[in-house]
Design a protein around this motif. Sequence first.
Motif, PDB file in Angstrom:
ATOM      1  N   ASP A  66     -16.327  12.959   1.362  1.00 10.72           N
ATOM      2  CA  ASP A  66     -17.259  11.880   1.018  1.00 10.72           C
ATOM      3  C   ASP A  66     -17.026  10.702   1.952  1.00 10.72           C
ATOM      4  OD1 ASP A  66     -18.766   9.884  -0.059  1.00 10.72           O
ATOM      5  OD2 ASP A  66     -18.109  10.218  -2.133  1.00 10.72           O
ATOM      6  N   LEU A  67     -17.879  10.570   2.972  1.00 13.60           N
ATOM      7  CA  LEU A  67     -17.645   9.544   3.993  1.00 13.60           C
ATOM      8  C   LEU A  67     -17.813   8.133   3.453  1.00 13.60           C
ATOM      9  CD1 LEU A  67     -19.338  11.283   7.018  1.00 13.60           C
ATOM     10  CD2 LEU A  67     -16.928  10.688   6.799  1.00 13.60           C
ATOM     11  N   GLY A  68     -18.677   7.998   2.445  1.00  7.94           N
ATOM     12  CA  GLY A  68     -18.896   6.670   1.867  1.00  7.94           C
ATOM     13  C   GLY A  68     -17.651   6.111   1.198  1.00  7.94           C
ATOM     14  N   GLN A  69     -16.725   6.961   0.855  1.00  2.00           N
ATOM     15  CA  GLN A  69     -15.510   6.517   0.167  1.00  2.00           C
ATOM     16  C   GLN A  69     -14.330   6.394   1.128  1.00  2.00           C
ATOM     17  OE1 GLN A  69     -15.334   5.583  -2.913  1.00  2.00           O
ATOM     18  NE2 GLN A  69     -17.353   6.239  -3.625  1.00  2.00           N
ATOM     19  N   CYS A  70     -14.592   6.607   2.427  1.00  2.00           N
ATOM     20  CA  CYS A  70     -13.487   6.552   3.390  1.00  2.00           C
ATOM     21  C   CYS A  70     -13.190   5.117   3.799  1.00  2.00           C
ATOM     22  CB  CYS A  70     -13.834   7.356   4.645  1.00  2.00           C
ATOM     23  SG  CYS A  70     -13.736   9.119   4.363  1.00  2.00           S
ATOM     24  N   ASN A  71     -11.947   4.882   4.175  1.00  2.00           N
ATOM     25  CA  ASN A  71     -11.542   3.594   4.725  1.00  2.00           C
ATOM     26  C   ASN A  71     -11.059   3.797   6.148  1.00  2.00           C
ATOM     27  OD1 ASN A  71     -11.509   1.244   2.727  1.00  2.00           O
ATOM     28  ND2 ASN A  71     -10.697   2.949   1.506  1.00  2.00           N
ATOM     29  N   LEU A  72     -11.297   2.815   6.990  1.00  2.00           N
ATOM     30  CA  LEU A  72     -10.773   2.868   8.354  1.00  2.00           C
ATOM     31  C   LEU A  72      -9.769   1.739   8.540  1.00  2.00           C
ATOM     32  CD1 LEU A  72     -13.663   3.660  10.878  1.00  2.00           C
ATOM     33  CD2 LEU A  72     -11.846   5.148  10.025  1.00  2.00           C
ATOM     34  N   PHE A  73      -8.612   2.096   9.075  1.00  2.26           N
ATOM     35  CA  PHE A  73      -7.574   1.093   9.317  1.00  2.26           C
ATOM     36  C   PHE A  73      -7.328   0.996  10.813  1.00  2.26           C
ATOM     37  CE2 PHE A  73      -6.795   3.119   5.245  1.00  2.26           C
ATOM     38  CZ  PHE A  73      -6.668   2.025   4.391  1.00  2.26           C
ATOM     39  N   ASP A  74      -6.992  -0.195  11.269  1.00  2.00           N
ATOM     40  CA  ASP A  74      -6.617  -0.365  12.667  1.00  2.00           C
ATOM     41  C   ASP A  74      -5.252   0.283  12.872  1.00  2.00           C
ATOM     42  OD1 ASP A  74      -7.238  -2.637  15.114  1.00  2.00           O
ATOM     43  OD2 ASP A  74      -5.245  -1.726  14.984  1.00  2.00           O
ATOM     44  N   ALA A  75      -5.123   1.110  13.929  1.00  2.00           N
ATOM     45  CA  ALA A  75      -3.870   1.843  14.117  1.00  2.00           C
ATOM     46  C   ALA A  75      -2.715   0.911  14.466  1.00  2.00           C
ATOM     47  CB  ALA A  75      -4.033   2.897  15.209  1.00  2.00           C
ATOM     48  N   VAL A  76      -3.010  -0.232  15.079  1.00  7.13           N
ATOM     49  CA  VAL A  76      -1.941  -1.153  15.486  1.00  7.13           C
ATOM     50  C   VAL A  76      -1.522  -2.048  14.320  1.00  7.13           C
ATOM     51  CG1 VAL A  76      -1.259  -2.924  17.128  1.00  7.13           C
ATOM     52  CG2 VAL A  76      -2.865  -1.116  17.820  1.00  7.13           C
ATOM     53  N   THR A  77      -2.476  -2.752  13.729  1.00  8.44           N
ATOM     54  CA  THR A  77      -2.134  -3.701  12.668  1.00  8.44           C
ATOM     55  C   THR A  77      -2.037  -3.029  11.315  1.00  8.44           C
ATOM     56  OG1 THR A  77      -4.439  -4.204  12.227  1.00  8.44           O
ATOM     57  CG2 THR A  77      -3.346  -5.555  13.879  1.00  8.44           C
ATOM     58  N   GLN A  78      -2.517  -1.806  11.192  1.00  7.59           N
ATOM     59  CA  GLN A  78      -2.547  -1.059   9.937  1.00  7.59           C
ATOM     60  C   GLN A  78      -3.461  -1.707   8.905  1.00  7.59           C
ATOM     61  OE1 GLN A  78      -0.088   1.744   9.196  1.00  7.59           O
ATOM     62  NE2 GLN A  78      -0.113   1.724  11.413  1.00  7.59           N
ATOM     63  N   ARG A  79      -4.274  -2.693   9.321  1.00  4.31           N
ATOM     64  CA  ARG A  79      -5.113  -3.374   8.341  1.00  4.31           C
ATOM     65  C   ARG A  79      -6.460  -2.684   8.191  1.00  4.31           C
ATOM     66  NH1 ARG A  79      -3.076  -8.093   6.657  1.00  4.31           N
ATOM     67  NH2 ARG A  79      -5.043  -8.784   5.786  1.00  4.31           N
ATOM     68  N   ASN A  80      -7.023  -2.808   7.018  1.00  9.49           N
ATOM     69  CA  ASN A  80      -8.332  -2.244   6.748  1.00  9.49           C
ATOM     70  C   ASN A  80      -9.363  -2.953   7.621  1.00  9.49           C
ATOM     71  OD1 ASN A  80     -10.655  -1.165   5.574  1.00  9.49           O
ATOM     72  ND2 ASN A  80      -9.660  -1.064   3.564  1.00  9.49           N
ATOM     73  N   LEU A  81     -10.241  -2.182   8.279  1.00  7.50           N
ATOM     74  CA  LEU A  81     -11.203  -2.796   9.193  1.00  7.50           C
ATOM     75  C   LEU A  81     -12.407  -3.363   8.471  1.00  7.50           C
ATOM     76  CD1 LEU A  81     -10.959  -0.136  12.005  1.00  7.50           C
ATOM     77  CD2 LEU A  81     -10.303  -2.533  12.181  1.00  7.50           C
ATOM     78  N   ARG A  82     -12.529  -3.088   7.196  1.00  6.42           N
ATOM     79  CA  ARG A  82     -13.693  -3.541   6.457  1.00  6.42           C
ATOM     80  C   ARG A  82     -13.767  -5.061   6.386  1.00  6.42           C
ATOM     81  NH1 ARG A  82     -16.341  -0.389   2.420  1.00  6.42           N
ATOM     82  NH2 ARG A  82     -14.489   0.899   2.212  1.00  6.42           N
TER      83      ARG A  82
END
Lengths: 362, 288
Positions: free
Chosen positions: A346-362
């Motif tokens: 379910d792509l709508g429920q996915c989160n993306l994080f920055d690989a360096v800062t580990q922070r959520n990109l949202r």
Amino acid sequence: MAQVILKNIVKNYGKLEVVHSINLDVAHNEFVVLVGPSGCGKSTTLRMIAGLESISGGEIIIGDNVVNNLPPRDRNISMVFQNYALYPHMTVRENLGFSLKIAKRDQTEIDKSVDEASKILSLEDYMDRKPGALSGGQRQRVAMGRAIVRHPDVFLFDEPLSNLDAKLRAQMRVEIKKLHQKIQTTIIYVTHDQVEAMTLADRIVIMRDGNIEQQGSPTQVFENPINTFVATFIGSPPMNLLPGRVGKNMLEFSGGLILPIPIDFKDIVKPGQDIILGFRADHIMPVGHDLTIDGDSAMIEMSVGVSEPLGTETLLYTQLAGQEILAKMLRPRIVQDGETLTFNLDLGQCNLFDAVTQRNLR
Amino acid sequence: MNINRLSKLKSFFLKVSHHVTLFIAMSIICIPGLWIVLNSFRPTVDIMAKPPVWVPRGLNLDNYRAMFGGAGEGGVPVMQYFTNSLIISCTSTIIALFVGMAGGYAFARFRFKGKNAIFVGLLLTRAVPGVALSLPLFIVMAKTGIIDTHFGLILVYVAMNVPFTIWLIDGFFRQIPPDLAEAAEIDGCTRWQAFWKVEFPVAKAGVASAGIFAFLTSWNEYALASQLTRSTFSKTMPVGLRDFTSEFTINWGGMCALAVLLIIPALILTFIVQKHLISGLTFGGVKG
Ligand SMILES: Nc1ncnc2c1ncn2[C@@H]1O[C@H](COP(=O)(O)OP(=O)(O)O)[C@@H](O)[C@H]1O
Ligand SMILES: [Mg+2]
């Protein structure tokens, strides 16, 4: 009315700083849970609120007063300790009445309050026993009873359930929740157990290494973790994390796996950016054993390494892009080890994080 | 069947040998004491008899009568010695307990510079044999004029007992989780109240055992007391025993009678406090 406010609270042990300028507002009658791995400074923070530990910097306000330099007895708080800290030389009755006796209330009033507390916690049958003759759960209840007889402004709990076995812990969790409904007081509760945090809290405060990482309602932190730490700490099983890279309108992962960019993140990510894709087991399920997904989804073939049947659902351990991934199967059927299944992500429920800062990109 | 019988027999013999060993050990420990009691009721002839008279005969109270009698009939100022012993032992025990409680609590609860060094240093003072100190002590006390006084001996016994009481009481306070006092503070106590209402009652057994040890040490001490006390006004009971030796003879019967009087209070005290020792330590207020 007793709110609790921490303003830039710092704690040093000698040169070592273990709590780094944290800010926290707890409203009247709110149930706030401080959660984090052991050693992250939860107890220290709680003990500073209680007045058992001096404050190295900042301000603590309880009700309307700055209490920085007040001893515990002048803060009108109660605390339940991890090891209960019942007075071993006193009976349950004396344990419960101790604080009122110290406050020199008269005996009839003490008796009334103690009886009331013993009723709330169903302790009537043990009133004349010493703590040594009680079971773990009973001691736990006495400790809570001792805390409520004084009608404090604020309740502090420091891992109150961690010495109980799993069944009793679940039972006491419910009792604590009921207690909060009954006595309507501000509660600050410390635990390292995210299940306790999720089930009890009005608001969860996640701490790591002396910092507050995120705070919010259980659903907020569950659905929108601010970084990979919160994502893996909150929720059981922890969120799956797949490191990858943004390509042209898609996400590339090792082993040639390619997935579309989740719609929420389309405008946020840049090509070439290193990212981590996060999704929970609840959002990757075998076709035919899943929930209807509204929005984008992706089909992935994976072979199941190990399956864990839990009755109403089965946990599937699989490999994706070189990472171990946990998926869930609803309305389960028996799965052979090594069986290949098609999964719906379910792509709508996915989160993306920055690989360096580990922070959520949202 | 056979194996069953054999193992039953084996456990029976084990039990018997267990009891026999215990009996022998207890005899070795107890016979000297019982011999003293027995001798205190015997005429000198029986005491000195060789081979020893095992079966008691002709027991009487002559030795006690003589001891409490006038100076001419072999009497000694027993009551005076007893009072001296009591004053000196009780006072020094109480002081050693208070210092021990303060010190033991500090060592158990607080962090401070050189804590371990001080602790080891305290215990090292006990490595010096008391007798080795008797001459320097004698000189110092003679110079300051506290020789042959209750005060002088009390001072010595406090110094002797304090390292020990601190060490013992420290151990007991260490076993009490600091949470207890903290809970009491949250319940409205001051630090002081938290100590007296919670930590002290819980550590009572430890304090009591330290008290017994300190009391018995002072009550029985002979080497230093024999140097530092001279007159009837300060001599303790153990020193009083020497009154029964004269140039050519030793009055064994009288000595045994006094020794019995010496033992009785110590026994009584131990019995009284023993109950506390057993029932005192009931933890369970914290996770067991
Ligand atoms: N008295 C102390 N002296 C030095 N460091 C301490 C002391 N108490 C706690 N710490 C350190 O402070 C950090 C936070 O401890 P604590 O608040 O107990 O963590 P937790 O979140 O597990 O309750 C830990 O790293 C711990 O080692
Ligand atoms: Mg802790």
